[in-house]
Write a protein that holds these residues in place. Structure first.
Motif, mmCIF file in Angstrom:
data_model
loop_
_atom_site.group_PDB
_atom_site.id
_atom_site.type_symbol
_atom_site.label_atom_id
_atom_site.label_comp_id
_atom_site.label_asym_id
_atom_site.label_seq_id
_atom_site.Cartn_x
_atom_site.Cartn_y
_atom_site.Cartn_z
ATOM 1 N N GLU A 165 35.895 49.245 -7.228
ATOM 2 C CA GLU A 165 35.171 49.821 -8.365
ATOM 3 C C GLU A 165 35.519 51.286 -8.573
ATOM 4 N N PHE A 167 37.953 52.713 -10.208
ATOM 5 C CA PHE A 167 38.306 53.055 -11.584
ATOM 6 C C PHE A 167 37.420 52.276 -12.551
ATOM 7 N N ASP A 168 37.060 52.890 -13.657
ATOM 8 C CA ASP A 168 36.380 52.127 -14.698
ATOM 9 C C ASP A 168 37.349 51.053 -15.199
ATOM 10 N N LYS A 186 42.421 50.185 -22.674
ATOM 11 C CA LYS A 186 43.098 49.983 -21.386
ATOM 12 C C LYS A 186 42.204 49.172 -20.458
ATOM 13 N N ASN A 187 42.825 48.363 -19.638
ATOM 14 C CA ASN A 187 42.053 47.749 -18.550
ATOM 15 C C ASN A 187 42.785 47.973 -17.229
ATOM 16 N N PHE A 188 42.013 48.033 -16.169
ATOM 17 C CA PHE A 188 42.565 48.288 -14.843
ATOM 18 C C PHE A 188 42.135 47.170 -13.913
ATOM 19 N N LYS A 189 43.099 46.498 -13.352
ATOM 20 C CA LYS A 189 42.803 45.323 -12.535
ATOM 21 C C LYS A 189 43.330 45.501 -11.122
ATOM 22 N N ILE A 191 44.759 43.617 -8.391
ATOM 23 C CA ILE A 191 45.380 42.302 -8.215
ATOM 24 C C ILE A 191 45.576 42.033 -6.723
ATOM 25 N N SER A 192 44.999 40.933 -6.276
ATOM 26 C CA SER A 192 45.109 40.600 -4.857
ATOM 27 C C SER A 192 46.551 40.210 -4.530
ATOM 28 N N VAL A 541 46.728 45.511 -5.371
ATOM 29 C CA VAL A 541 47.557 46.438 -6.158
ATOM 30 C C VAL A 541 46.846 46.711 -7.477
ATOM 31 N N TRP A 542 46.737 47.966 -7.835
ATOM 32 C CA TRP A 542 46.165 48.305 -9.136
ATOM 33 C C TRP A 542 47.210 48.110 -10.230
ATOM 34 N N VAL A 543 46.814 47.445 -11.280
ATOM 35 C CA VAL A 543 47.681 47.297 -12.451
ATOM 36 C C VAL A 543 46.873 47.682 -13.682
ATOM 37 N N GLY A 544 47.452 48.520 -14.520
ATOM 38 C CA GLY A 544 46.769 48.945 -15.745
ATOM 39 C C GLY A 544 47.471 48.405 -16.974
ATOM 40 N N ASN A 545 46.720 47.774 -17.867
ATOM 41 C CA ASN A 545 47.293 47.251 -19.111
ATOM 42 C C ASN A 545 46.783 48.061 -20.297
ATOM 43 N N LYS B 18 38.391 58.704 -12.354
ATOM 44 C CA LYS B 18 37.501 57.548 -12.307
ATOM 45 C C LYS B 18 37.362 56.908 -13.686
ATOM 46 N N VAL B 498 51.309 45.660 -18.488
ATOM 47 C CA VAL B 498 51.785 45.271 -19.824
ATOM 48 C C VAL B 498 51.162 46.170 -20.883
#
Lengths: 549, 549
Positions: A165, A167-168, A186-189, A191-192, A541-545, B18, B498
């Motif tokens: 949690e 990152f927003d 933007k979204n931040f995921k 990823i396992s 791993v953080w991934v931002g779209n 954040k 992406v």
């Protein structure tokens, strides 16, 4: 458990992680639990003996195996577990991935806390299972495999949730470009990484396994637990309870699997080398640990062997110090990864508040304290427990050959189990120059008193040893604050923690969840720590779209 | 800067980390700075030419070297820097350790922010230095090497300080033992790993260097910057300003050193393999990056090559999309690690809101957009900048041989520098099956339009490419939300971010500090990310000490 209770426990755990103050979610005193739980647990354990362990998902298993032997009874437990091929384990793990990753971190955390609550109800049964696989005393078995293990697991859930949690997750990003605004969604995921393999050890089958296991799970990785073939039942009960909670939530049981093997037909390497295994947690000897660390393309967390040192410089009360050292060396017969091995003492002896003690008097003092402890029928057998296996026992006996032995193993009988495999701690005296004798790990009940020129040499050797051979703990006794500061700086410089002047109820062996980091990850005793942020962050791993708004 | 201003900027940066909302501490618009700074910066840059760069600590240097060549003038800059032996660099770094580690993280943070403030005053000079080493346009040089680099550096300081303050440092831990309390004094220390080596690249000499450099420093590691021998001056100015701030604080300059070498006599491997180097940051080609990652016993952060893909499925406004793609491919002549390389287009073409476009029409649309951009004298030369070196230029020209070329490099002249090494982006058409042609990285101004069966195949190939060859970015154009979701899940599954449907001022190449993570660390394009918590946590080790109270 209510959602409110779960949130509250997670919140408290996160606070404790930051404050490092005392916190425990699971009382360590057996008496804090309902009065009949001990008898119920003992009975439940007895009923498992000579039966198939049917609580685990056994779909697609190929048979039933199990070769555990009680160090107290020196007879086989006769418990058999479902056996799976490596390909079946991997295929079931892969099939469970999406169900687990599609849950939010908070939902995963709630399920994991619920699992710990279910495990709590079986603490006593797990304690007896731990006694009769590891050789720990009942109290240690209860505490280490029950509440302390659960606390360590809760700790990683709390740390993991905090990191997940960080990152927003959904953001409307607006940048003023002068005449107009550029707006992106933007979204931040997080990823396992995939499938985690957790390789257990024979001495602490749950305490050393659940941190990695729960760290994998909170980060969204499905997991395969590969217990030591001689220490399965405690973690089998844990995994069974975890699977039951999964079923309750209509989730696949293969989110957590138990991969049982035997010493004769081990499957660990085949699992570890499988391309679908992305994460490996390992506790055990250094040779296999080095192999695990050498595997390409894996994220690896290891706790290997270390050589733990004690620097004896000067003390207030020699008797308390020798008593504390004797207990630390005797607890579970020196089979803790945190147990002291080498005690460095200046050849001129040490100052105490009651006068000077010669080197010989120090050796005698330590030996006498151990002897007193072992020969105390109310203390000795319950502190020492049993030796987990013959290899450990024989290695210590072999080491004593041709050495100056200040205290030989003492005959004693465990009043509860006459056939207990026992060996009380031996004390060996060596010169600093005789590095061959003391510089490598000698796992088990043996203490080397190493004669040094002075405390400066003691520190130098302790630091070298930590740097070259690793050290999970280090202890220093000194009434000289300046020397303590130098010891702290020097040992911290080789990434070893130091405990100073422990007497009374404080023991160097004991690392408390939410406060003490276990292993630093900075010296050869292991590459990871329970529980810093790295311990969870390396599992995803953080991934931002970005979307044009 | 006042302490209050520093605290405020760090606090804002931590909040932005954040929230991931837009934040910048250093305006990216050159016009936001005093009017005379541009002229002053240009003059300052000119004065450096054909001189020794005397602003760096040159004690114990063995001579003066420098072989930079301006891609705009194609003549040597003639700037010479102090040269040091590897042993001197290491020995000076070791000598500076204690002074730096003895400062608190907050004090280090303040000094680092002060350094960035000093660098800010030389943004224009750094911009001209960047132009004439990398070949970037003035605006990109200014933004990337100035404000954007400073923002990235501030970002790691903020993240580092947050992590270093994660645990309360001094704790009185009290555990109730029933009849008495056990009280321990504990301290928790973040121990730096030692000396960090930061290896720069020729195209982004400050933007790609300062994150690792400031991450090392906030964590207490002294650092040696080894710039690319053809791109030294921008980072030399940065390091010089850092050294001046150190001197002001009575700290050793060798907390940050610049290690200059030449292509003929490189020192990078000797530095990297030195046993005193514990940390290595690297930006550059994959072969050398793989070597860096293979070094034993080092903590390594890499940004290597990736093959960035665009999935063209369906669009609202084809013209905007082609224009956006043309700009992304042309910006700094495709020499950004984030530039698109492969555009996957279904053989049946794509739907647009103004009707269907055939595959050939898509190719033509992209080629026309690039042509339009290149031939626009007010846009083209300033978007394209210069080609950094002949190797890049020749590689692209060689690649065009025996290919179906939809757009050949166009002759154009830079109005400011007639001798500029230029090459406008070429567009090559290939079949998906011809993997040999498109599947490896072809760094520089070239775009492959890859003909696929359908968008499902486009996605499949994009994911495979990211998994096997790495991808720093990925772009998707689709008006189909379901397809976008599948693309996001699939690409995130191979740890590639992406960007969707970027038009107008949003470009896939641009990664913003405090919001966009740069490189995920999860695929072969690199093993680390600007800036997640791992990026700082791997640079130090937590050690906890305990004292009997």
């Amino acid at each position: 458990m209510t959602t409110q209770a779960m949130n509250s426990i997670l919140h408290d755990a996160q606070q404790a992680l930051k404050s490092r103050l005392y916190f425990s979610a699971y009382p360590e005193n057996p008496k804090a639990y309902p009065e009949d739980w001990n008898e119920l647990g003992k009975t439940a354990f007895s009923k498992q003996l000579n039966e198939n362990f049917t609580e685990l998902d056994s779909n697609d298993s190929t048979g039933w195996i199990g070769t555990e032997v009680s160090p107290y009874m020196q007879v086989g437990l006769g418990v058999h577990y479902p056996q799976f091929t490596v390909e079946t384990l991997i295929s079931k793990a892969n099939a469970a991935k999406t169900a687990w990753t599609s849950l939010s971190p908070q939902n995963r955390a709630n399920i994991l806390v619920e699992m710990l609550d279910a495990v709590r109800e079986r603490f006593f049964e797990i304690a007896y299972a731990t006694m009769h696989t590891t050789g720990q005393s009942f109290v240690m078995s209860f505490q280490a495999s029950g509440p302390h293990a659960n606390d360590r697991a809760l700790e990683v859930i709390a740390m993991g949730l905090q990191e997940l949690e960080r990152f927003d997750h959904d953001v409307t990003w607006v940048k003023n470009m002068g005449k107009f605004d550029l707006t992106l969604k933007k979204n931040f995921k997080a990823i396992s990484k995939g499938i985690g393999l957790v390789i257990g050890c024979s001495t602490f089958p749950t305490w050393n396994t659940v941190p990695g296991l729960f760290a994998n799970l909170i980060a969204g990785n499905v997991s395969i637990v590969k217990p030591h073939p001689k220490s399965i039942l405690p973690i089998a009960i844990v995994v069974a309870e975890m699977q039951k909670v999964l079923v309750k939530h209509h989730l696949p049981t293969s989110i957590v699997q138990l991969a049982v093997d035997t010493l004769e037909e081990p499957i660990t390497k085949k699992l570890a080398e499988h391309s679908d295994i992305q994460l490996i947690d390992y506790t055990g000897g250094s040779a296999f640990g080095d192999y695990i660390e050498s595997l390409n393309g894996k994220t690896v967390f290891t706790e290997k062997a270390g050589v733990n040192s004690v620097i004896l410089d000067s003390v207030a009360d020699a008797k308390s110090v020798f008593g504390n050292l004797a207990f630390a060396a005797s607890l579970y017969s020196g089979q803790m990864c945190t147990a002291p091995q080498n005690v460095f003492v200046p050849e001129s002896g040490i100052d105490t508040s009651e006068g000077h003690l010669s080197f010989e008097e120090v050796v005698q003092g330590i030996a006498d304290s151990i002897k007193g402890l072992v020969e105390n029928p109310k203390m000795g057998p319950f502190t020492l427990g049993a030796i987990q296996n013959d290899i450990t026992r024989n290695r210590v006996l072999k080491t004593l050959e041709n050495k100056e032995v200040a205290l030989r193993p003492i005959d004693f009988v465990n009043p509860e189990f006459a056939d207990t495999r026992v060996l009380s701690p031996a004390v060996v005296v060596v010169n600093a120059a005789d590095k061959e004798a003391w510089s490598h790990e000698c796992f088990g009940p043996i203490l080397f008193v190493v004669k040094t020129k002075d405390s400066a040499e003691s520190l130098k050797l302790t630091a070298e040893s930590a740097k070259n051979k690793g050290a999970i703990t280090c202890q220093c006794y000194s009434t000289n604050n300046d020397f303590c500061n130098i010891v702290e700086d020097t040992m911290n410089g080789v990434f070893a923690p130091v405990s100073f002047n422990f007497v009374g109820a404080a023991f160097v062996n004991q690392h408390a969840a939410f406060s003490d980091l276990h292993v630093t990850g900075g010296n050869p005793s292991g590459n990871a720590s329970f529980t810093d942020a790295l311990y969870v962050n390396r599992r995803f791993v953080w991934v931002g779209n970005r979307y044009m708004a």
